[in-house]
Design an enzyme around this catalytic site. Structure first.
Site, PDB file in Angstrom:
ATOM      1  N   CYS A   1       0.817  -1.215   0.000  1.00  0.00           N
ATOM      2  CA  CYS A   1       0.000   0.000   0.000  1.00  0.00           C
ATOM      3  C   CYS A   1       0.846   1.259   0.000  1.00  0.00           C
ATOM      4  O   CYS A   1       0.327   2.357  -0.205  1.00  0.00           O
ATOM      5  CB  CYS A   1      -0.916   0.017   1.229  1.00  0.00           C
ATOM      6  SG  CYS A   1      -0.027   0.270   2.783  1.00  0.00           S
TER       7      CYS A   1
ATOM      8  N   GLY B   1     -16.659  11.015 -14.023  1.00  0.00           N
ATOM      9  CA  GLY B   1     -15.590  10.512 -13.158  1.00  0.00           C
ATOM     10  C   GLY B   1     -15.377   9.025 -13.249  1.00  0.00           C
ATOM     11  O   GLY B   1     -14.372   8.496 -12.754  1.00  0.00           O
TER      12      GLY B   1
ATOM     13  N   LEU C   1     -20.096   4.179 -13.340  1.00  0.00           N
ATOM     14  CA  LEU C   1     -20.134   3.379 -14.558  1.00  0.00           C
ATOM     15  C   LEU C   1     -18.976   2.388 -14.602  1.00  0.00           C
ATOM     16  O   LEU C   1     -19.139   1.229 -15.006  1.00  0.00           O
ATOM     17  CB  LEU C   1     -20.084   4.303 -15.773  1.00  0.00           C
ATOM     18  CG  LEU C   1     -20.169   3.621 -17.147  1.00  0.00           C
ATOM     19  CD1 LEU C   1     -21.542   3.001 -17.336  1.00  0.00           C
ATOM     20  CD2 LEU C   1     -19.872   4.627 -18.253  1.00  0.00           C
TER      21      LEU C   1
ATOM     22  N   ALA D   1      -0.313 -11.391   4.024  1.00  0.00           N
ATOM     23  CA  ALA D   1      -0.774 -12.792   3.937  1.00  0.00           C
ATOM     24  C   ALA D   1      -1.674 -13.149   5.111  1.00  0.00           C
ATOM     25  O   ALA D   1      -2.790 -13.603   4.939  1.00  0.00           O
ATOM     26  CB  ALA D   1       0.421 -13.734   3.868  1.00  0.00           C
TER      27      ALA D   1
ATOM     28  N   ARG E   1      -4.186 -15.144  11.088  1.00  0.00           N
ATOM     29  CA  ARG E   1      -3.399 -14.629  12.204  1.00  0.00           C
ATOM     30  C   ARG E   1      -4.061 -14.924  13.561  1.00  0.00           C
ATOM     31  O   ARG E   1      -5.086 -14.369  13.905  1.00  0.00           O
ATOM     32  CB  ARG E   1      -3.243 -13.129  12.023  1.00  0.00           C
ATOM     33  CG  ARG E   1      -2.172 -12.479  12.871  1.00  0.00           C
ATOM     34  CD  ARG E   1      -2.126 -11.004  12.530  1.00  0.00           C
ATOM     35  NE  ARG E   1      -0.876 -10.364  12.918  1.00  0.00           N
ATOM     36  CZ  ARG E   1      -0.532  -9.122  12.555  1.00  0.00           C
ATOM     37  NH1 ARG E   1      -1.340  -8.425  11.770  1.00  0.00           N
ATOM     38  NH2 ARG E   1       0.621  -8.602  12.947  1.00  0.00           N
TER      39      ARG E   1
ATOM     40  N   ALA F   1       2.679 -18.901  12.614  1.00  0.00           N
ATOM     41  CA  ALA F   1       2.708 -19.207  14.047  1.00  0.00           C
ATOM     42  C   ALA F   1       3.660 -18.310  14.832  1.00  0.00           C
ATOM     43  O   ALA F   1       4.114 -18.688  15.911  1.00  0.00           O
ATOM     44  CB  ALA F   1       3.060 -20.674  14.277  1.00  0.00           C
TER      45      ALA F   1
ATOM     46  N   GLU G   1       1.407 -12.635  16.092  1.00  0.00           N
ATOM     47  CA  GLU G   1       0.007 -12.968  16.310  1.00  0.00           C
ATOM     48  C   GLU G   1      -0.585 -12.526  17.648  1.00  0.00           C
ATOM     49  O   GLU G   1      -1.755 -12.131  17.696  1.00  0.00           O
ATOM     50  CB  GLU G   1      -0.176 -14.492  16.181  1.00  0.00           C
ATOM     51  CG  GLU G   1       0.102 -15.027  14.794  1.00  0.00           C
ATOM     52  CD  GLU G   1       0.058 -16.547  14.755  1.00  0.00           C
ATOM     53  OE1 GLU G   1      -0.801 -17.078  14.039  1.00  0.00           O
ATOM     54  OE2 GLU G   1       0.864 -17.173  15.458  1.00  0.00           O
TER      55      GLU G   1
END
Length: 1304
Positions: A109, A240, A244, A771, A886, A1053, A1235
């Site tokens: 990101c 914009g 659609l 993940a 997780r 883990a 975790e």
């Protein structure tokens, strides 16, 4: 070139192409990422720049490249993340600061975050924190928890409190603004001069682009636009493309002709008049906002009521990227039932000018304008030309309200526009309008309700009559689309009440209700402190272990140079694979018709399970799972066959053309109750017992029975399932590039599917874009299917799932029903517990049996309950298979136990933390599976958390706040955790490594762990640096590959660094020992000279390392074992403020204390703690998976499924690391942390539950009550049992099927 001009004569075939496809495949710029394809996550953000020849001004604005049509870009300059800075040339400050603030984990990101802030800085070099927060509102992150991103970009603000990059002891790379690259606006990229010349000299002419299925026409004048609309009345006018574009992408809507109004200047004109402002329908929402802000500042306050109400709504509509392109006219014409603007425009006496070739007409935006779902009074040949917004009159009050699943960047559940006009000098209502969105097929006018108010004074008696009328007037059936029927109806009352309070205040009523604060406070940036964490005295300055080292790929993430699976360049002859999934939950396949698909352009192959040469199934827990369905389907979304074509669009179209014929089978099972009734389980079921439960129940002072339902959770990793398989052309060799946590499983799956040895298959993982457990089992199946396509075609094949496909196919966290019976004494001691867990496994076992085992092993959490028994079952249903996520069952089991403890506290009328503390392990003890451990650090975390959070003082403050406020309540809760680290299956704890030293002294490390944002490569580099005594800069990790390190175990883990770090340590020690004679011969030499000498003396500079792992096990027959290497402990205190009228809340403050031993890298570990907490906050309070009554997943993207965003970060977020902790069971005395702290997000849930209890107390209710997880605003509001929820009659569900299933 990464800032490029767009001249559309160069891209004539771009009719259906979005900007991201152009940047990736045509220009080869991969920094812009595919996250959702619908503008909901911001991963694809780029900056557009346009030159206006009339004003001579250059406009910069951020957009979602996944939605922006290339045909719309003529004359624009596009700047991607690669264009603003690079590690090869120079970094841009916006890239450097997110990296140095540790604001990047998986990094997928990050380019989008960078470009959003970069665009802001181009427009305003010194923004406010509010502007930064708002700018990031359109960007999602699943890893970091947002806090470090906010901290990094805080440094651009005019007023900077301090820049915190992790710690204050001066050992980080940056501890103040003076060490950061300065922002110099004069050094930014210039707008391409040729585009300026083109804009000023080019003769404007209509542009027409013809594609395979659509023609795009872009006229330049209003007359021409109206002419085209007259000739093609069914053709949509696109501006914009935020509406659609979604229909074309996700619903398969085809429009032979598309008309673009983007170049028609009349659609953008703005005219200010004394009576109001007229805004062109083509104006973007950002432009509308600017216009309204200007008007509000220049007009007298009494004239700005409607303008201010619209401004309030606009600040919440979508993200910045969408607001920059979505238009005012498009919002009106699309007539969505939950439009945020239409109710306000209608209530505010606004009107629209409609035009066709026949002429203009002005139509009021009122109840008659919206005639049905997506329908208005517009004639087929008409367009919306402009919108007139009148100024408000003296004595007129206008207000807008909304409720959404997330505070920002979310479609509204219910919204309202309300207006009242009083007789001059009185409180008698002269005129009133009430419009709602989200409670009907279109915007709804509450006319009968209004009639109850007009002509009467504005007081409680008048409004009481209005409420009764509203209940009868605005109704929803039990099966109404969107569900939440009771809640939505109650919101219409609550929002009207909030308007009543607002108007009272406006009239300066002498009685000022305690509930005056009906609006949600805007979130400011999260404050953050971290306890000093010093490396041991005497540690070498070169030794990086224990230091806050920046993520090794952070700068590559920030510059877009980091390569993910789908970033690999397309190779000659490469094909794309698309899977065909089942449309039925339980049916027999009678025929698969592929004839039409095979005849479509670009299609190369279609194959089914019959075409698999090797094994047609995968076995994960001893039970086979079909790779492709054979003869029968058992859930919607099960993969049936696959289509291979030359491009992704061709593959997608062809897969939609495959016709699968079914014969429905009886006895579909969707819920755990149905599974229990029909004895539908995956075996074995598990149970465990301790002490004499029956006797303990008999002797207990109190016995209470309860239950809690926990919904599932979508992984929502930012990078969807991605793989590329390349056949090498000889010896049946296959090279697989995959985004997977378990390369060896992919290798084995491909080999078994093709019937070839594993030695012919190599799996390579550069990095993974998130993940969380979701890229193990299903990834291996998808890789097998992709490999089969490559095998059959003898060409490279790429498979990248769309977000909706990914969510449909890959499963989620297991929904769980927990039932408990608890015995306890009057002093709060729990003496007995009987707990039953039912997990919804889905249609195949996946890893569900292992999940229910871990559920039982962690059911005690921090509590020493001497008499307990528990059973867990994996229920087989006709839903997509759920999988690892997780925490692997721990967040579910601990939630059940903590809810049980909470109920004990409520029965006894005691603070919950008192009951928790009374029942904690106090000394060296045995768990219920007879594993010995010392809880000292658990108790230290608990005490330190209470102290740092100032729990005692704040609990009094909360009580005082609740006493003083009727409609706002606060709650505070503190939660402990004891989390076992490692795999109970001992063989999974092993790891191997391969370390090469090259003649120049540089070091290449390979190990079995995969980098998915958790920082394993960075930590392993720190390990190698310490063991070889060389700088980090000399150590490189390229990828994880089964050809370098075979037989790897999954990165899961929270054990990746524990195992792989030890393996790398072993290899490095071997090499260091080999070099010992050389060092003794030349003690004053350098590392490079020693390595060169070793080569000449024929000393091997390559070594493998191996870590056997702990001998962990669990004997379920004896109900005892040592399934974990050690425990990670933590405690967390959260305080929330709840709006009882809407169920909305904000997390006021969170204090978290974690025992992570001696951290190898504190900045990475804190990032993991914060990210896990926010993911847990989402699990327990926000994220909902919704299935239709026939088993179809509704929530298939960020538009329907809401994960936490920037607006959800606690207003104050404090993380502390427990000092003086040591752990002899892991490398360098560290502890796994990936975790455990996810569960601590439940502290927000239990704080909410306490706030709800305070509201119920005001309603005369006491004692335990039901609040299932997630505690969404709907559930919290209904549980508060306000007078408004009690007004709503229960929906008739016996004769009407509800909109969605109630899971688990």
């Amino acid at each position: 070139m990464s800032c490029f001009p767009v001249r559309l004569q160069e891209v004539r075939q771009a009719v259906s192409v979005c900007l991201r496809s152009l940047t990736v495949w045509a220009v080869r710029l991969t920094g812009s990422k595919y996250g959702c394809g619908g503008g909901g996550c911001g991963a694809c953000t780029v900056m557009l720049s346009r030159y206006d020849p009339q004003t001579k001004h250059i406009h910069h604005f951020s957009v979602n490249a996944c939605l922006m049509p290339v045909c719309q870009l003529h004359g624009a300059a596009v700047t991607t993340v690669e264009g603003i800075g690079s590690t090869k040339t120079r970094l841009h400050p916006v890239q450097e600061r997110i990296a140095k603030a540790h604001g990047s984990q998986c990094g997928f990101c990050t380019p989008g975050m960078v470009m959003s802030i970069y665009t802001l800085l181009r427009n305003k070099p010194q923004p406010t924190m509010e502007e930064i927060r708002e700018t990031l509102g359109g960007n999602l992150c699943r890893c970091t928890g947002y806090r470090p991103i906010i901290e990094g970009y805080r440094t651009f603000c005019e007023v900077i409190s301090s820049f915190i990059s992790g710690f204050h002891h001066g050992q980080t790379e940056t501890s103040g603004k003076e060490k950061l690259l300065p922002l110099d606006p004069t050094q930014e990229l210039i707008f391409p001069p040729e585009l300026i010349r083109m804009a000023e000299s080019e003769e404007r002419a209509t542009q027409t682009f013809r594609g395979e299925r659509m023609t795009w026409i872009s006229p330049i004048s209003l007359d021409e636009l109206l002419q085209l609309k007259s000739q093609h009345p069914q053709a949509p006018v696109v501006m914009g493309n935020t509406n659609l574009g979604l229909d074309i992408k996700f619903k398969g809507v085809i429009h032979p002709i598309i008309i673009s109004g983007f170049r028609v200047r009349e659609l953008f004109e703005v005219t200010e008049k004394p009576e109001g402002v007229c805004i062109g329908a083509g104006s973007s929402l950002s432009t509308v906002r600017s216009v309204l802000e200007k008007c509000v500042c220049s007009l007298p306050a009494e004239h700005t009521q409607t303008l201010a109400a619209l401004l309030e709504q606009l600040s919440h509509v979508a993200g910045e990227q969408i607001r920059n392109v979505a238009t005012l006219g498009g919002n009106i014409a699309s007539a969505y039932p939950n439009s945020d603007l239409n109710p306000v425009l209608a209530a505010g006496r606004c009107s629209v000018v409609l035009q066709s070739r026949e002429g203009k007409r002005e139509v009021p935006l009122d109840k008659d304008f919206f005639v049905g779902f997506g329908k208005t009074v517009l004639k087929p040949d008409e367009i919306v030309l402009s919108v007139f917004i009148p100024v408000s009159r003296k004595g007129e009050v206008v207000r807008a309200f909304r409720h959404a699943p997330r505070k920002e960047n979310a479609l509204a559940t219910v919204n309202a526009g309300l207006r009242v006009w009083f007789e001059e000098g009185s409180n008698v209502v002269k005129e009133m309008s009430v419009y709602y969105g989200g409670v009907g097929p279109c915007t709804v006018s509450a006319e009968r309700t209004v009639q109850q108010v007009i002509g009467r004074p504005w007081n409680e008696a008048t409004l009481s009559d209005a409420y009764r009328a509203l209940v009868d007037e605005v109704t929803l059936g039990a099966s109404a689309p969107g569900g939440k029927v009771m809640f939505r109806r109650s919101l219409t009352l609550s929002l009207l009440f909030r308007f009543y309070l607002h108007v009272l205040q406006h009239l300066k009523d002498t009685v000022r209700p305690p509930s005056k604060h009906a609006g949600q406070s805007r979130q400011t940036a999260a404050e953050h402190w971290v306890k000093n964490y010093d490396v041991p005295s005497g540690q070498s300055e070169q030794d990086p272990v224990g230091r806050a080292v920046q993520h090794q790929a952070a700068l590559s993430h920030a510059t877009g140079e980091a390569v993910y699976c789908d970033d690999f360049p397309r190779t000659q002859g490469e094909l794309f694979l698309s899977v065909v999934t089942s449309a039925r939950a339980h049916a027999r396949i009678t025929h698969i018709d592929v004839s039409r698909a095979l005849s479509m352009p670009g299609v190369v192959d279609v194959f089914t399970a019959d075409d698999i040469p090797g094994k047609k199934f995968r076995s994960f827990t001893g039970i086979d799972e079909e790779i492709l369905a054979q003869g029968e389907v058992t859930c919607v979304g099960q993969m049936v066959c696959a289509v291979v074509a030359d491009t992704k669009p061709h593959a997608k179209l062809a897969s939609a053309a495959v016709k699968v014929h079914y014969e429905d089978l009886p006895d579909r099972i969707f819920t755990v109750e149905e599974a229990v009734e029909k004895r539908s389980f995956f075996l074995p079921q598990r149970e465990i017992q301790r002490g004499d439960v029956t006797k303990a129940f008999q002797e207990a002072d109190h016995v209470y029975e309860g239950e809690i339902r926990l919904g599932g959770q979508e992984h929502f990793y930012m990078e969807t399932q991605s793989m590329l398989v390349i056949p090498l052309g000889e010896e049946k060799e296959m090279k697989v590039y995959a985004s997977t946590q378990h390369p060896t499983m992919v290798q084995e799956a491909v080999a078994e599917t093709l019937g070839i040895p594993s030695s012919r298959v190599s799996c390579h993982v550069k990095r993974i874009g998130g993940a969380f457990g979701g890229k193990v089992t299903k990834t291996s199946i998808l890789a097998s299917i992709t490999a089969l396509a490559a095998w059959r075609s003898e060409r490279p094949v790429r498979c990248v799932l769309d977000r909706g496909e990914d969510m449909l196919i890959t499963g989620a966290r297991h929904p769980v029903l927990g039932k408990y019976k608890v015995g306890f004494m009057s002093d709060g001691r729990i003496t007995a517990a009987d707990v039953r867990y039912y997990a919804n496994a889905g249609h195949t076992p996946d890893e569900s049996v292992l999940v229910i085992e871990k559920i039982l092993l962690h059911m005690d959490n921090a509590y020493n309950i001497l008499n307990l028994c528990s059973q867990s079952a994996a229920c087989k249903t006709n839903l997509p298979s759920n999988t690892a996520f997780r925490g692997f069952g721990v967040p579910q089991t601990l939630m059940v136990i903590e809810n049980m403890v909470n109920d004990v506290a409520m029965v006894l009328g005691r603070p919950a933390e008192e009951i928790r503390e009374k029942n904690m392990y106090k000394e060296t003890s045995l768990t219920h599976y007879k594993m010995e451990f010392d809880p000292e650090n658990l108790l230290r975390c608990w005490e330190e958390c209470k102290e740092r959070s100032e729990l005692d003082r704040r609990r009094l403050d909360v009580a005082r706040f609740n006493q003083q406020n009727r409609w706002k309540k606060r709650g505070i809760a503190v939660i402990p955790i004891k989390y076992g680290i490692g795999f109970a299956e001992g063989f999974l704890n092993q790891a191997a490594a391969l370390v090469h030293i090259y003649k120049d002294g540089s070091v290449l490390v390979s190990h079995g762990g995969t980098e998915m944002g958790q920082g394993i490569h960075t930590k392993v580099q720190q390990v190698a640096s310490r063991e070889l005594d060389v700088p980090l800069s000399m150590i490189h990790i390229s990828e994880t590959s089964t050809s370098s390190v075979p037989n790897t175990c999954p990165s899961a883990a929270s054990f990746g660094t524990d195992a792989n770090g030890m393996a790398v340590k072993d290899a490095c020690q071997t090499l260091y020992k080999r070099l010992e004679p050389i060092r003794k011969q030349d003690p004053n030499g350098t590392w490079q000279s020693w390595v060169a000498k070793a080569f000449l003396e024929r000393i091997s500079l390559s070594a493998t390392g191996f870590y056997r792992g702990h001998d962990l096990y669990m004997d379920w027959v004896k109900q005892e074992g040592r399934p974990y290497a050690y425990f990670t402990y933590a405690a967390c205190c959260s305080e929330v403020e709840l709006d009882c009228l809407t169920g909305e809340y904000r997390t006021v403050r969170t204090d978290l204390v974690a025992d992570i031993g001696q951290s190898i890298n504190p900045s990475i570990d804190i990032g993991q703690i914060e990210g896990a907490f926010m993911q847990g906050l989402g699990l327990y309070t926000m994220e909902e998976l919704k299935f239709s009554p026939s088993g179809v997943l509704y929530t298939r993207g960020p538009g329907q499924y809401k994960i936490p965003a920037v607006c959800d970060v606690p207003l104050q977020f404090n993380v502390y690391l427990l000092s003086g902790s040591h752990n002899p069971h892991a490398i360098y005395s560290s502890k796994g942390i990936g975790e455990p702290t996810l569960f601590l997000g439940s502290s927000v849930f239990f704080a909410l539950k306490e706030a709800v209890a305070a509201a119920r107390s005001d309603a005369g209710l006491s004692g335990p009550f039901t609040l299932h997880s997630p505690a969404t605003p709907e559930r919290a509001c209904v549980a508060c049992s306000t007078c408004f929820t009690q007004m709503i009659p229960q929906a008739e569900t016996e004769t009407t099927q509800p909109w969605a299933l109630e899971l688990p």
